[in-house]
Design a protein around this motif. Structure first.
Motif, PDB file in Angstrom:
ATOM      1  N   GLN A  61      34.640  35.353  43.073  1.00  0.00           N
ATOM      2  CA  GLN A  61      35.192  34.096  42.564  1.00  0.00           C
ATOM      3  C   GLN A  61      35.806  34.216  41.168  1.00  0.00           C
ATOM      4  N   ARG A  62      35.237  35.068  40.305  1.00  0.00           N
ATOM      5  CA  ARG A  62      35.699  35.175  38.914  1.00  0.00           C
ATOM      6  C   ARG A  62      35.607  36.623  38.471  1.00  0.00           C
ATOM      7  N   MET A  63      36.483  36.998  37.537  1.00  0.00           N
ATOM      8  CA  MET A  63      36.361  38.343  36.977  1.00  0.00           C
ATOM      9  C   MET A  63      35.062  38.421  36.172  1.00  0.00           C
ATOM     10  N   HIS A  64      34.337  39.514  36.351  1.00  0.00           N
ATOM     11  CA  HIS A  64      33.102  39.776  35.617  1.00  0.00           C
ATOM     12  C   HIS A  64      33.255  41.038  34.784  1.00  0.00           C
ATOM     13  N   LEU A  65      32.559  41.041  33.676  1.00  0.00           N
ATOM     14  CA  LEU A  65      32.508  42.201  32.788  1.00  0.00           C
ATOM     15  C   LEU A  65      31.083  42.279  32.270  1.00  0.00           C
ATOM     16  N   ILE A  66      30.552  43.486  32.173  1.00  0.00           N
ATOM     17  CA  ILE A  66      29.238  43.679  31.551  1.00  0.00           C
ATOM     18  C   ILE A  66      29.472  44.519  30.307  1.00  0.00           C
ATOM     19  N   THR A  67      29.105  43.959  29.150  1.00  0.00           N
ATOM     20  CA  THR A  67      29.299  44.651  27.880  1.00  0.00           C
ATOM     21  C   THR A  67      28.341  45.839  27.786  1.00  0.00           C
ATOM     22  N   PRO A  68      28.603  46.769  26.864  1.00  0.00           N
ATOM     23  CA  PRO A  68      27.690  47.913  26.720  1.00  0.00           C
ATOM     24  C   PRO A  68      26.241  47.503  26.427  1.00  0.00           C
ATOM     25  N   ASN A  69      26.048  46.321  25.830  1.00  0.00           N
ATOM     26  CA  ASN A  69      24.667  45.890  25.568  1.00  0.00           C
ATOM     27  C   ASN A  69      24.083  45.045  26.701  1.00  0.00           C
ATOM     28  N   LYS A 106      41.663  28.407  30.381  1.00  0.00           N
ATOM     29  CA  LYS A 106      40.611  28.248  31.397  1.00  0.00           C
ATOM     30  C   LYS A 106      41.143  27.538  32.640  1.00  0.00           C
ATOM     31  N   ILE A 107      41.971  26.505  32.425  1.00  0.00           N
ATOM     32  CA  ILE A 107      42.564  25.799  33.570  1.00  0.00           C
ATOM     33  C   ILE A 107      43.444  26.766  34.357  1.00  0.00           C
ATOM     34  N   GLY A 108      44.290  27.509  33.639  1.00  0.00           N
ATOM     35  CA  GLY A 108      45.172  28.475  34.291  1.00  0.00           C
ATOM     36  C   GLY A 108      44.401  29.552  35.026  1.00  0.00           C
ATOM     37  N   TYR A 109      43.373  30.086  34.372  1.00  0.00           N
ATOM     38  CA  TYR A 109      42.579  31.141  35.015  1.00  0.00           C
ATOM     39  C   TYR A 109      41.870  30.599  36.260  1.00  0.00           C
ATOM     40  N   ASN A 110      41.308  29.400  36.155  1.00  0.00           N
ATOM     41  CA  ASN A 110      40.590  28.835  37.300  1.00  0.00           C
ATOM     42  C   ASN A 110      41.518  28.631  38.493  1.00  0.00           C
ATOM     43  N   LEU A 111      42.771  28.217  38.233  1.00  0.00           N
ATOM     44  CA  LEU A 111      43.753  28.092  39.320  1.00  0.00           C
ATOM     45  C   LEU A 111      44.066  29.465  39.908  1.00  0.00           C
ATOM     46  N   PHE A 112      44.293  30.444  39.029  1.00  0.00           N
ATOM     47  CA  PHE A 112      44.560  31.806  39.496  1.00  0.00           C
ATOM     48  C   PHE A 112      43.402  32.297  40.370  1.00  0.00           C
ATOM     49  N   ALA A 113      42.176  32.137  39.877  1.00  0.00           N
ATOM     50  CA  ALA A 113      40.993  32.635  40.597  1.00  0.00           C
ATOM     51  C   ALA A 113      40.853  31.936  41.958  1.00  0.00           C
ATOM     52  N   LYS A 114      41.138  30.637  41.991  1.00  0.00           N
ATOM     53  CA  LYS A 114      41.008  29.876  43.237  1.00  0.00           C
ATOM     54  C   LYS A 114      41.983  30.376  44.305  1.00  0.00           C
ATOM     55  N   TYR A 115      43.186  30.785  43.866  1.00  0.00           N
ATOM     56  CA  TYR A 115      44.224  31.183  44.821  1.00  0.00           C
ATOM     57  C   TYR A 115      44.492  32.689  44.854  1.00  0.00           C
ATOM     58  N   ARG A 116      43.656  33.466  44.171  1.00  0.00           N
ATOM     59  CA  ARG A 116      43.823  34.928  44.103  1.00  0.00           C
ATOM     60  C   ARG A 116      43.884  35.553  45.496  1.00  0.00           C
ATOM     61  N   HIS A 117      43.102  35.019  46.402  1.00  0.00           N
ATOM     62  CA  HIS A 117      43.074  35.567  47.771  1.00  0.00           C
ATOM     63  C   HIS A 117      44.439  35.510  48.461  1.00  0.00           C
ATOM     64  N   LEU A 118      45.362  34.697  47.949  1.00  0.00           N
ATOM     65  CA  LEU A 118      46.701  34.592  48.546  1.00  0.00           C
ATOM     66  C   LEU A 118      47.678  35.642  47.997  1.00  0.00           C
ATOM     67  N   LEU A 119      47.275  36.338  46.934  1.00  0.00           N
ATOM     68  CA  LEU A 119      48.138  37.360  46.325  1.00  0.00           C
ATOM     69  C   LEU A 119      48.293  38.551  47.251  1.00  0.00           C
ATOM     70  N   PRO A 120      49.388  39.308  47.087  1.00  0.00           N
ATOM     71  CA  PRO A 120      49.583  40.504  47.920  1.00  0.00           C
ATOM     72  C   PRO A 120      48.428  41.499  47.760  1.00  0.00           C
ATOM     73  N   LYS A 121      48.071  42.103  48.873  1.00  0.00           N
ATOM     74  CA  LYS A 121      47.005  43.115  48.878  1.00  0.00           C
ATOM     75  C   LYS A 121      47.637  44.498  48.981  1.00  0.00           C
ATOM     76  N   LYS A 122      46.899  45.484  48.479  1.00  0.00           N
ATOM     77  CA  LYS A 122      47.349  46.873  48.614  1.00  0.00           C
ATOM     78  C   LYS A 122      47.245  47.306  50.062  1.00  0.00           C
ATOM     79  N   LYS A 123      48.140  48.158  50.471  1.00  0.00           N
ATOM     80  CA  LYS A 123      48.052  48.754  51.817  1.00  0.00           C
ATOM     81  C   LYS A 123      47.094  49.940  51.715  1.00  0.00           C
ATOM     82  N   ARG A 124      46.076  49.962  52.516  1.00  0.00           N
ATOM     83  CA  ARG A 124      45.098  51.047  52.434  1.00  0.00           C
ATOM     84  C   ARG A 124      45.082  51.843  53.707  1.00  0.00           C
TER      85      ARG A 124
END
Length: 124
Positions: A61-69, A106-124
């Motif tokens: 649902q959202r980008m996550h990051l874990i800091t070194p600490n 935050k509004i922009g990111y939340n919209l991006f995150a909500k519709y990210r699944h519609l973005l082009p996917k890599k061919k694997r």
């Protein structure tokens, strides 16, 4: 080896490697500051969110990051952290924390995150 050698010194950025936009952007940051970041591909079949104290739903649902600490940072705050570690983006890291800009981002990111699944996917 010293104790400091055993401590994680890179932030872990959790990225959907199947998402062309996501992968391109996060790989760009990694190229600029390879010493600061480790990329974790959440689309890898071997990826187990629980191994990092996260849930599969949350990392999708959202980008996550874990800091070194060990602090977990998500969404716009994760971008702020990333930018703060790259000299040419330090100003952007400060700017994104200004109240009006932060609210809009935050509004922009939340919209991006909500519709990210519609973005082009890599061919694997």
């Amino acid at each position: 080896s010293t104790v400091s050698d055993d401590l994680p010194n890179k932030a872990k950025i959790f990225v959907d490697g199947n998402c062309i936009v996501c992968d391109y952007e996060v790989s760009h940051y990694k190229r600029l500051a390879p010493q600061a970041f480790e990329l974790v591909d959440i689309s890898d079949p071997q990826f187990q969110a629980q191994n990092f104290g996260l849930t599969p739903e949350a990392v999708q649902q959202r980008m996550h990051l874990i800091t070194p600490n060990g602090m977990v940072v998500t969404g716009i705050e994760a971008f702020s952290y990333i930018w703060s570690q790259i000299p040419k983006y330090k100003f952007a890291a400060q700017l994104i924390n200004w109240p009006l800009i932060n609210g809009a981002a935050k509004i922009g990111y939340n919209l991006f995150a909500k519709y990210r699944h519609l973005l082009p996917k890599k061919k694997r």
